[in-house]
Scaffold this active site. Sequence first.
Site: not given
Length: 234
Positions: A201-203
Site C-alpha cells: 500500500t505504500c506504492i
Amino acid sequence: MAKPVLEDVADSDLHEKIKRVMECETFEDLLATTAPLEEYLANAGCLRQLRSLEDKYLLAEDILMFQVIHRVRGPFERFRDGLGSLGVLDKIQTHPESFRPLLCWSPTTLTADLIDSLFTIRLSPVGSNRRQAEEMVVPFWRDYLADAEDQEGTQKLETILAFATGASAVSPIGFSPQPSIEFLHQEHDGGNPSKLPIANTCINCLKLPLHTSYDDFQENMDFALGNTHGFGIV
C-alpha cells in the site's frame, strides 16, 4: 446568505465541542463546558458573558459564523480577486454548473470499470513465458471485479481497493503513486508458488497470483480479502 450549521464544521474535535455546548441542559453545565474553550473563543472574538442557559444558542451561532465564514473570508476573497483578474469569475457566475465538477468534489461511486481504469497493469516483455502467464490472469482480474460488483455491489469493490491501496474510496486528488498491478512469478514460503495476492500500500501496488483457472483465482482472492484486517499481506 444562509447561516452556517453544525454540519458545516469539518474539524471533528471542534464539531464535538460545539455539539456539547448546544446539548447543555443546565447553566452550570454550560459554564463547565465552555471553560476549556475560553482561549479559542477569545481568539475567535466569540467570548461573551453567559447569563442564562439560552445563551448557548447565541454562543454556538457565534462560533459557527467564525469557523465557517469569518475565518476563511480573507483567503476566499483573495482567491475570488485572482479569478476576477483573469475573467474566470464572470464565466463561473454565468455557467456555474459547467464549473461545478472542477471546483466542487463529490463522492465517486465505485464500479468495476472505474477500479480497472485506476490500475496500470505492468506486463512482462511480449513473447516471454511470463507474459503468456500474465495475459491469462488479466481477464481473471477483470472478471473478478465484474463479479464483485454484480454480487455485492460497492461494498466488495471498496474492500478490494482498500486491500491494494489502504483507501476504500477515491480521494479528491486521486492516488499518488498511481495504483498498479504486478504478478507473482517468484516463489514464496519455502519454494511453494504464491497462491494469494500481495499488496504494497505504500506504492499502491497489487501483486496478483498466477492461476490457470478463474475458479482458483477467485477462491484465493476471496480468501485473501476475507482474512486481511484492513490492508496489506495475508
